[in-house]
Every structure is written in C-alpha cells, then in structure tokens.
Design a protein around this motif. Structure first.
Motif, PDB file in Angstrom:
ATOM      1  N   GLU A  40     -27.168  29.076  -9.825  1.00 26.00           N
ATOM      2  CA  GLU A  40     -26.420  27.772  -8.565  1.00 26.00           C
ATOM      3  C   GLU A  40     -25.274  27.794  -8.881  1.00 26.00           C
ATOM      4  O   GLU A  40     -23.753  27.449  -8.253  1.00 26.00           O
ATOM      5  CB  GLU A  40     -26.852  26.742  -8.669  1.00 26.00           C
ATOM      6  N   HIS A  55     -22.993  29.712  -9.306  1.00 25.83           N
ATOM      7  CA  HIS A  55     -22.201  31.128  -9.235  1.00 25.83           C
ATOM      8  C   HIS A  55     -22.214  30.763  -7.580  1.00 25.83           C
ATOM      9  O   HIS A  55     -21.760  31.896  -7.063  1.00 25.83           O
ATOM     10  CB  HIS A  55     -22.040  31.927 -10.124  1.00 25.83           C
ATOM     11  N   TYR A  56     -23.033  29.953  -7.075  1.00 24.37           N
ATOM     12  CA  TYR A  56     -22.839  29.538  -5.346  1.00 24.37           C
ATOM     13  C   TYR A  56     -21.953  30.475  -4.898  1.00 24.37           C
ATOM     14  O   TYR A  56     -21.505  31.250  -3.497  1.00 24.37           O
ATOM     15  CB  TYR A  56     -23.098  28.250  -4.864  1.00 24.37           C
ATOM     16  N   MET A  98     -21.973  33.843  -1.841  1.00 22.55           N
ATOM     17  CA  MET A  98     -21.680  33.246  -0.177  1.00 22.55           C
ATOM     18  C   MET A  98     -19.974  34.000   0.082  1.00 22.55           C
ATOM     19  O   MET A  98     -20.055  34.651   1.073  1.00 22.55           O
ATOM     20  CB  MET A  98     -21.145  31.802  -0.214  1.00 22.55           C
ATOM     21  N   THR A 154     -22.471  39.773  -7.327  1.00 23.32           N
ATOM     22  CA  THR A 154     -24.466  39.138  -7.199  1.00 23.32           C
ATOM     23  C   THR A 154     -24.916  40.300  -7.197  1.00 23.32           C
ATOM     24  O   THR A 154     -25.773  39.876  -8.560  1.00 23.32           O
ATOM     25  CB  THR A 154     -24.153  38.560  -5.479  1.00 23.32           C
TER      26      THR A 154
END
Length: 252
Positions: free
Chosen positions: A141, A143-144, A148, A210
C-alpha cells in the motif's frame, strides 16, 4: 539389503532412469509389504512414467497401510485427475476427511471438492481478508503509486479489435490448458511477475519496482519457486464469466 536398494532407486530417480527403477521398487514392496513407503515409492515411479492407472493402485496400497499418508493422497489425486476419474478423487478425499475427524492432529482436506496439495492449517476461508493480518500489505500500500506507474502503461497498450484487451499480455490458458478452460465466456489475460523459479524476467523488465516489492514477500516468492502460485496482474474483458474453481493451495 533393503537400504542399498532404496539408495539405488533414489539415484536412478535423480537421473530420470525411471524404467530402471521399476523392478527395484517392486522388489522393495515385496521385501517390506507392511511399510507404506514402499508402494508409495512404486507409485512415484509409475507417475514419472505416466502410467497413472498403475500409480493409483500403488498409492491405494500405501493408503491401506497408512490411512494418514498425506503425500499418498496428494499424488493419488493427481494421477486420478490425469485419468479423469473425479468420482474416485472425491472418494479418496472423503477417506482423508474421515481420518481427520478421528484425529484432530491429522489436519488435511475438509471438503471433497477442494483437494489442494498444499494446505495451510488455520488460514480461514473468507471473501475478504483484513489487511492487518498480513504484514506485507502495508508495504504494498505504501508503494501504491510506484505500482500504478508501471501498471497503467501496460493497460494503455490495448489492441484495436474485440474487447480492446492489453495487446502484450498473455492469454490465460496459453501456458496451461486447464486455466483456459476456466473461462466460460469472454477473455482473461495476465502479466506475470513471479512464476516457477522466481522472478519472471520478461514481466519484471516492464515492472521492475513491482517485481522487487513482491520478491520481499517470502510467501509470494516461495510459492512461485515451488510452483504453488504465481504473482501477476490480471484483467478480465467486460462480460467475462469464469467457472468456479480453486487453486493448488488455500494461500492463493
């Protein structure tokens, strides 16, 4: 002389000389007819040779000797699936469930329709899990934005035809036919980041941040390396319907 023979079977198996293992495995069963490990080993040899009917007979023998032999249930289920014998899959699962009712320490399958080879005891079934139960969720969260920033360009590369799905993403079922059979109607695509062996280089090349985050999650990396589950982005075309299904572990 049983132990030298077992060592020979192990050595032959390691170099995939499964045909040469057969006679030694049969001899081991005859030498120790009350030891469930011996027919199990014979079953493993038959499985490696894709002789699943004979493998099932050997696993059934092992289970008659030891009704709480988890590995025998798992291997037997896999061979029965190869034979398309779902009725016997479920019958053996009922046997395992019955053994669990007799002894709570034998924590294994709980429903004949769900027979994962890797079952984490105590992990409950629910539609939504509380993020607080998983320490790594806070990291993802946090590193959201980075996640994205890598996902959105992939989603933008849509094909001009059909449902306009991301053109570079793999079609589910392209690598494993069974997965493709889960799509009743529509289209399901994936972008794989972690798979068998660890990081999927082609996927990670476009999503390095990611992929690096996922590598920091021991459970995700471990499942990928052992083949129990992959980490990926997944997208469904509008109107897609998937058949009910379950994975090879309740961690998925």
């Amino acid at each position: 002389m049983i132990h030298p023979r077992l060592n020979l079977i192990s050595a032959l198996t390691s170099i995939q000389r499964h045909e040469d293992c057969l006679e030694h495995a049969r001899t081991a069963v005859a030498a120790e007819p009350s030891n469930a490990d011996r027919p199990f080993m014979l079953g493993v040899t038959y499985t490696a040779l894709n002789r699943h009917k004979e493998a099932c007979a050997a696993y059934a023998q092992a289970l008659d000797l030891n009704p709480r032999f988890k590995e025998a249930y798992i291997n037997n289920d896999a061979s029965l699936l190869k034979l398309g014998d779902l009725a016997r899959c479920r019958a053996f699962a009922e046997r395992a469930i019955a053994e669990g009712r007799k002894d709570a320490s034998f924590k294994f399958w709980t429903h004949p329709l769900q027979r994962p080879p890797a079952l984490v005891s105590g992990l409950t079934t629910r539609a939504w899990h509380d993020p607080k139960d998983f320490k790594w969720m806070a990291m993802l969260e946090a590193h959201y934005g980075e996640i994205m920033s890598e996902l959105e360009p992939l989603l933008a590369e849509r094909s001009s035809g059909g449902a306009g799905m991301p053109s570079q993403w793999g079609r589910v079922g392209g690598r494993a036919t069974h997965d493709g059979s889960l799509v009743r109607t529509g289209e399901w695509r994936e972008w794989v980041l972690l798979k068998g062996g660890g990081v999927h280089e082609a996927g990670a090349r476009r999503c390095p941040k990611t992929a690096a985050l996922l590598e920091r999650i021991p459970a995700a990396l471990g499942m990928a390396k052992t083949g129990l589950g992959e980490a990926l982005f997944s997208v469904l075309a509008p109107g897609t319907h998937l058949r009910p299904h379950c994975g090879s572990t309740n961690q998925r």
